[in-house]
Structure formats: structure tokens, C-alpha cells
Design a protein around this motif. Structure first.
Motif, mmCIF file in Angstrom:
data_model
loop_
_atom_site.group_PDB
_atom_site.id
_atom_site.type_symbol
_atom_site.label_atom_id
_atom_site.label_comp_id
_atom_site.label_asym_id
_atom_site.label_seq_id
_atom_site.Cartn_x
_atom_site.Cartn_y
_atom_site.Cartn_z
ATOM 1 N N ALA A 123 0.836 -1.205 0.000
ATOM 2 C CA ALA A 123 0.000 0.000 0.000
ATOM 3 C C ALA A 123 0.872 1.257 0.000
ATOM 4 O O ALA A 123 0.565 2.228 -0.699
ATOM 5 C CB ALA A 123 -0.928 -0.005 1.210
ATOM 6 N N ALA A 124 1.949 1.238 0.766
ATOM 7 C CA ALA A 124 2.859 2.392 0.802
ATOM 8 C C ALA A 124 3.526 2.586 -0.555
ATOM 9 O O ALA A 124 3.679 3.720 -1.032
ATOM 10 C CB ALA A 124 3.909 2.206 1.888
ATOM 11 N N LYS A 125 3.891 1.494 -1.200
ATOM 12 C CA LYS A 125 4.509 1.562 -2.525
ATOM 13 C C LYS A 125 3.522 2.128 -3.549
ATOM 14 O O LYS A 125 3.879 2.975 -4.375
ATOM 15 C CB LYS A 125 4.978 0.174 -2.945
ATOM 16 C CG LYS A 125 5.699 0.130 -4.259
ATOM 17 C CD LYS A 125 6.179 -1.286 -4.568
ATOM 18 C CE LYS A 125 6.914 -1.344 -5.886
ATOM 19 N NZ LYS A 125 7.388 -2.702 -6.182
ATOM 20 N N ALA A 126 2.269 1.679 -3.468
ATOM 21 C CA ALA A 126 1.244 2.174 -4.391
ATOM 22 C C ALA A 126 0.977 3.664 -4.158
ATOM 23 O O ALA A 126 0.787 4.424 -5.113
ATOM 24 C CB ALA A 126 -0.041 1.371 -4.226
ATOM 25 N N ALA A 127 0.984 4.095 -2.888
ATOM 26 C CA ALA A 127 0.764 5.505 -2.583
ATOM 27 C C ALA A 127 1.903 6.367 -3.132
ATOM 28 O O ALA A 127 1.655 7.449 -3.681
ATOM 29 C CB ALA A 127 0.628 5.704 -1.074
ATOM 30 N N ARG A 128 3.143 5.882 -3.005
ATOM 31 C CA ARG A 128 4.287 6.619 -3.568
ATOM 32 C C ARG A 128 4.189 6.696 -5.078
ATOM 33 O O ARG A 128 4.461 7.736 -5.679
ATOM 34 C CB ARG A 128 5.611 5.949 -3.172
ATOM 35 C CG ARG A 128 6.076 6.271 -1.785
ATOM 36 C CD ARG A 128 7.500 5.813 -1.530
ATOM 37 N NE ARG A 128 7.788 4.446 -1.926
ATOM 38 C CZ ARG A 128 7.599 3.375 -1.160
ATOM 39 N NH1 ARG A 128 7.103 3.510 0.047
ATOM 40 N NH2 ARG A 128 7.902 2.175 -1.603
ATOM 41 N N ALA A 130 1.433 6.566 -6.892
ATOM 42 C CA ALA A 130 0.339 7.465 -7.256
ATOM 43 C C ALA A 130 0.759 8.921 -7.096
ATOM 44 O O ALA A 130 0.415 9.768 -7.926
ATOM 45 C CB ALA A 130 -0.885 7.170 -6.394
ATOM 46 N N LYS A 131 1.514 9.204 -6.041
ATOM 47 C CA LYS A 131 1.989 10.569 -5.821
ATOM 48 C C LYS A 131 2.942 10.986 -6.948
ATOM 49 O O LYS A 131 2.873 12.103 -7.443
ATOM 50 C CB LYS A 131 2.689 10.658 -4.472
ATOM 51 C CG LYS A 131 3.066 12.050 -4.071
ATOM 52 C CD LYS A 131 3.650 12.081 -2.656
ATOM 53 C CE LYS A 131 4.034 13.481 -2.258
ATOM 54 N NZ LYS A 131 4.585 13.528 -0.908
ATOM 55 N N ALA A 132 3.808 10.075 -7.360
ATOM 56 C CA ALA A 132 4.737 10.370 -8.454
ATOM 57 C C ALA A 132 3.988 10.515 -9.772
ATOM 58 O O ALA A 132 4.304 11.388 -10.591
ATOM 59 C CB ALA A 132 5.796 9.280 -8.559
ATOM 60 N N ALA A 133 2.977 9.678 -9.996
ATOM 61 C CA ALA A 133 2.209 9.744 -11.243
ATOM 62 C C ALA A 133 1.452 11.063 -11.365
ATOM 63 O O ALA A 133 1.227 11.557 -12.472
ATOM 64 C CB ALA A 133 1.246 8.570 -11.328
ATOM 65 N N ALA A 134 1.076 11.635 -10.235
ATOM 66 C CA ALA A 134 0.337 12.899 -10.267
ATOM 67 C C ALA A 134 1.205 14.046 -10.768
ATOM 68 O O ALA A 134 0.689 15.074 -11.211
ATOM 69 C CB ALA A 134 -0.192 13.232 -8.878
ATOM 70 N N THR A 135 2.511 13.888 -10.717
ATOM 71 C CA THR A 135 3.416 14.954 -11.176
ATOM 72 C C THR A 135 3.909 14.719 -12.598
ATOM 73 O O THR A 135 4.704 15.499 -13.102
ATOM 74 C CB THR A 135 4.637 15.057 -10.242
ATOM 75 O OG1 THR A 135 5.400 13.854 -10.332
ATOM 76 C CG2 THR A 135 4.213 15.310 -8.806
ATOM 77 N N LYS A 136 3.419 13.684 -13.239
ATOM 78 C CA LYS A 136 3.874 13.351 -14.593
ATOM 79 C C LYS A 136 3.418 14.417 -15.591
ATOM 80 O O LYS A 136 2.288 14.880 -15.554
ATOM 81 C CB LYS A 136 3.306 11.995 -15.006
ATOM 82 C CG LYS A 136 3.741 11.548 -16.379
ATOM 83 C CD LYS A 136 3.152 10.196 -16.725
ATOM 84 C CE LYS A 136 3.521 9.818 -18.131
ATOM 85 N NZ LYS A 136 2.870 8.576 -18.541
ATOM 86 N N VAL A 137 4.332 14.775 -16.456
ATOM 87 C CA VAL A 137 4.037 15.758 -17.498
ATOM 88 C C VAL A 137 4.225 15.079 -18.846
ATOM 89 O O VAL A 137 5.258 14.480 -19.106
ATOM 90 C CB VAL A 137 4.975 16.984 -17.396
ATOM 91 C CG1 VAL A 137 4.703 17.966 -18.519
ATOM 92 C CG2 VAL A 137 4.834 17.643 -16.044
ATOM 93 N N ASP A 138 3.195 15.173 -19.713
ATOM 94 C CA ASP A 138 3.304 14.625 -21.059
ATOM 95 C C ASP A 138 3.674 15.746 -22.013
ATOM 96 O O ASP A 138 2.992 16.772 -22.094
ATOM 97 C CB ASP A 138 1.974 14.001 -21.503
ATOM 98 C CG ASP A 138 1.687 12.708 -20.788
ATOM 99 O OD1 ASP A 138 2.647 11.958 -20.541
ATOM 100 O OD2 ASP A 138 0.510 12.451 -20.470
ATOM 101 N N PHE A 139 4.769 15.556 -22.721
ATOM 102 C CA PHE A 139 5.206 16.532 -23.704
ATOM 103 C C PHE A 139 4.806 16.047 -25.089
ATOM 104 O O PHE A 139 4.790 14.860 -25.366
ATOM 105 C CB PHE A 139 6.729 16.707 -23.645
ATOM 106 C CG PHE A 139 7.198 17.337 -22.376
ATOM 107 C CD1 PHE A 139 7.199 18.716 -22.237
ATOM 108 C CD2 PHE A 139 7.625 16.558 -21.312
ATOM 109 C CE1 PHE A 139 7.626 19.310 -21.064
ATOM 110 C CE2 PHE A 139 8.056 17.139 -20.139
ATOM 111 C CZ PHE A 139 8.059 18.524 -20.016
ATOM 112 N N PHE A 140 4.464 16.976 -25.945
ATOM 113 C CA PHE A 140 4.162 16.615 -27.320
ATOM 114 C C PHE A 140 4.764 17.672 -28.225
ATOM 115 O O PHE A 140 5.055 18.800 -27.814
ATOM 116 C CB PHE A 140 2.646 16.501 -27.542
ATOM 117 C CG PHE A 140 1.910 17.792 -27.360
ATOM 118 C CD1 PHE A 140 1.654 18.623 -28.437
ATOM 119 C CD2 PHE A 140 1.469 18.178 -26.098
ATOM 120 C CE1 PHE A 140 0.985 19.815 -28.264
ATOM 121 C CE2 PHE A 140 0.793 19.364 -25.925
ATOM 122 C CZ PHE A 140 0.546 20.190 -27.005
#
Length: 148
Positions: A123-128, A130-140
Motif C-alpha cells: 500500500a505504501a509503494k502504491a501511494a508513492r 500514485a503521488k509520483a504519477a500525479a506529477t507526470k508531465v506529457d510533452f508533445f
């Protein structure tokens, strides 16, 4: 959830888990096995090695503090505890869990300590993640006129 734990898996789980979680779950087991120290908890250092890119030549990254111990239960089972840091109590608990997992109490220890600990760590790994995924930026890149 009845996960099969190999000795390697439970030793890794105990070594990586937060000390507070290990102590809390150990306390819920409500068992105080008799044992004698083969090697009381001692603090030392271990060299951490790395490889660039995962396949390069190994190099010494640096040292980390570890605590280790070994004990023998009254029934004869030997348990070892190796944990990162300077936590003698966590090393003792890890060694006791290791020894108990080799005997008749393995099922109870797995159900009360190891499986909940594995769930908490996941659960802690999944929370980390998810937190990292929220900062993902897609460039095009837009098509420019000279690219035609």
C-alpha cells in the motif's frame, strides 16, 4: 490472502519494513518464545555496491549501517536478523520471526505478522507511485511546416 513466503522473501520484507510496523505486528502475535543468543545484536557497516545501468562494472557506492543478530529457540530453530540502521530491537524481532517461521508456528506468524506487513508495504509503494504519477508531465511536439 495466503501468500507463500520463502525464507529469502520474509527476510527481505522484515529488513525493508519500518521498525514501528514490525514491532506493532509482533506485539499482536502475543508470543514470547524462549531463546538464547548465538550472536547478540551488534551494529556495524556493510559496503553497498552498485552498477551503472544495471550491467556495468561494479563499484563501491559507500557504506551503510546494519544491525545483525542470531538466536536459537528452545526447540532448536536458529533465526537470523539483518536490518538497515541501528535498531537492535527490530533485528531481534526479525531473528525471532525467522526462527518461528521454521517451526510449527509458521502459519500463525505468516498470518499475523508477514501478510499484514506485506500488505502495508504494498500500500505504501502504491501511494508513492500514485503521488509520483500525479506529477507526470506529457510533452508533445506540434508538426511544423518544414517537417512536411
Amino acid at each position: 490472502m495466503s501468500t507463500e513466503f520463502s525464507r529469502r522473501a520474509w527476510m527481505s520484507l522484515l529488513a525493508k519494513a519500518p521498525a514501528e510496523a514490525v514491532a506493532r505486528l509482533w506485539a499482536t502475535l502475543d508470543v514470547a518464545p524462549e531463546f538464547q543468543w548465538l550472536r547478540p545484536p551488534e551494529i556495524g557497516a556493510a559496503m553497498v555496491r552498485g552498477r551503472q545501468g544495471g550491467n556495468g562494472a561494479p563499484f563501491n557506492l559507500g557504506e551503510m549501517t546494519v544491525t545483525r543478530c542470531a538466536l536459537q529457540l528452545a526447540g532448536g530453530a536458529v533465526g537470523h536478523g539483518y536490518v538497515q540502521g541501528r535498531d537492535k530491537d527490530k533485528a531481534r524481532i526479525a531473528a525471532l520471526v525467522d526462527a518461528l517461521m521454521q517451526g510449527d508456528m509458521a502459519g500463525q506468524v505468516r498470518d499475523v505478522v508477514l501478510e499484514p506487513l506485506a500488505r502495508e508495504m504494498q500500500a505504501a509503494k502504491a501511494a508513492r507511485a500514485a503521488k509520483a504519477a500525479a506529477t507526470k508531465v506529457d510533452f508533445f511536439t506540434m508538426v511544423r511546416g518544414e517537417d512536411r
